[in-house]
Design a protein around this motif. Sequence first.
Motif, PDB file in Angstrom:
ATOM      1  N   ARG A  31       1.581   4.800  14.220  1.00  0.00           N
ATOM      2  CA  ARG A  31       1.919   4.186  12.948  1.00  0.00           C
ATOM      3  C   ARG A  31       1.212   2.843  12.746  1.00  0.00           C
ATOM      4  O   ARG A  31       0.837   2.483  11.623  1.00  0.00           O
ATOM      5  CB  ARG A  31       3.423   4.014  12.849  1.00  0.00           C
ATOM      6  N   ALA A  32       0.977   2.098  13.790  1.00  0.00           N
ATOM      7  CA  ALA A  32       0.297   0.803  13.662  1.00  0.00           C
ATOM      8  C   ALA A  32      -1.155   0.987  13.219  1.00  0.00           C
ATOM      9  O   ALA A  32      -1.637   0.317  12.289  1.00  0.00           O
ATOM     10  CB  ALA A  32       0.359   0.053  14.987  1.00  0.00           C
ATOM     11  N   ASN A  33      -1.854   1.930  13.883  1.00  0.00           N
ATOM     12  CA  ASN A  33      -3.245   2.194  13.512  1.00  0.00           C
ATOM     13  C   ASN A  33      -3.341   2.779  12.106  1.00  0.00           C
ATOM     14  O   ASN A  33      -4.267   2.490  11.348  1.00  0.00           O
ATOM     15  CB  ASN A  33      -3.895   3.141  14.510  1.00  0.00           C
ATOM     16  N   HIS A  34      -2.369   3.620  11.768  1.00  0.00           N
ATOM     17  CA  HIS A  34      -2.364   4.214  10.430  1.00  0.00           C
ATOM     18  C   HIS A  34      -2.204   3.143   9.357  1.00  0.00           C
ATOM     19  O   HIS A  34      -2.869   3.168   8.295  1.00  0.00           O
ATOM     20  CB  HIS A  34      -1.229   5.248  10.330  1.00  0.00           C
ATOM     21  N   THR A  35      -1.366   2.172   9.588  1.00  0.00           N
ATOM     22  CA  THR A  35      -1.165   1.072   8.642  1.00  0.00           C
ATOM     23  C   THR A  35      -2.428   0.253   8.472  1.00  0.00           C
ATOM     24  O   THR A  35      -2.836  -0.100   7.350  1.00  0.00           O
ATOM     25  CB  THR A  35      -0.005   0.181   9.104  1.00  0.00           C
ATOM     26  N   ILE A  36      -3.077  -0.054   9.587  1.00  0.00           N
ATOM     27  CA  ILE A  36      -4.314  -0.841   9.540  1.00  0.00           C
ATOM     28  C   ILE A  36      -5.414  -0.076   8.801  1.00  0.00           C
ATOM     29  O   ILE A  36      -6.158  -0.632   7.972  1.00  0.00           O
ATOM     30  CB  ILE A  36      -4.765  -1.213  10.956  1.00  0.00           C
ATOM     31  N   ALA A  37      -5.527   1.228   9.087  1.00  0.00           N
ATOM     32  CA  ALA A  37      -6.542   2.036   8.416  1.00  0.00           C
ATOM     33  C   ALA A  37      -6.295   2.103   6.916  1.00  0.00           C
ATOM     34  O   ALA A  37      -7.227   2.037   6.102  1.00  0.00           O
ATOM     35  CB  ALA A  37      -6.560   3.439   9.025  1.00  0.00           C
ATOM     36  N   LYS A  38      -5.043   2.221   6.533  1.00  0.00           N
ATOM     37  CA  LYS A  38      -4.703   2.263   5.113  1.00  0.00           C
ATOM     38  C   LYS A  38      -5.043   0.940   4.435  1.00  0.00           C
ATOM     39  O   LYS A  38      -5.607   0.914   3.322  1.00  0.00           O
ATOM     40  CB  LYS A  38      -3.225   2.579   4.958  1.00  0.00           C
TER      41      LYS A  38
END
Length: 237
Positions: A31-38
């Motif tokens: 979820r952390a990487n997904h947030t940053i990518a978004k």
Amino acid sequence: MQRLVFYFTLPWVLIAVAVGSAAAQVPVIDRANHTIAKQTAETTERILDTNKNILAAVEDTLKAVSGDRADVAGPLQDLAIGQGFSVSAMPPLDGVLTGGTLDLGAGNGEVARAATRFINSLQLVRSLSGQTGSDLPGDRSYEELIRSVASVSALTHGAQAATVLRRSAFESAGRTVGEAADIKGSIDQNTQLQVQSGLTLNEMIGVMNGAVTSLQAQNQRRLTDISNSRKALSYGD
């Protein structure tokens, strides 16, 4: 009793192994990487939109400072000498009178007629000696004086008429200044007004030259009179 326990335990072991293998194939979401990518994607999209806006602004600026604006500045190009009397269109002083007819060049017909009426109203003689085509200094000086009077009369009448037309033209142009759609149009309008102001000043210089010419003719006449007087006195000697 031990054998019974063994048979009951083995299926549970197999089930546990099977469940573990199945769980290992399920994808895990960070979820952390997904947030940053978004956030990165959103930032990139905003940057692209900003670049598009900058490009559009640059294109608009380029259009505003370049290109032809003849349709904006063109109507101002005839303010000074586009209509009516023009000193620059007059011939030299020695060509103003041709065969007794006043010729002020193209576009000055009405001014020539007005000056001719003025000269005719003076009821001047053609020559002081009464001879036609006389080469006497007095007659030549008198003819030059008539040319000077005719020219100054035309300049005065023409300048008065042109002043009215130019005032109206400049007032009309003044009302249109500032209506250009962009800075290039405004600059071209201002440049054309400066050119027309220069042409108007040149017309005024032409009128002043006519006044100086009249003084020259007057001085020429005085010199001729002095010379004739000297000749007359010399005969008595």
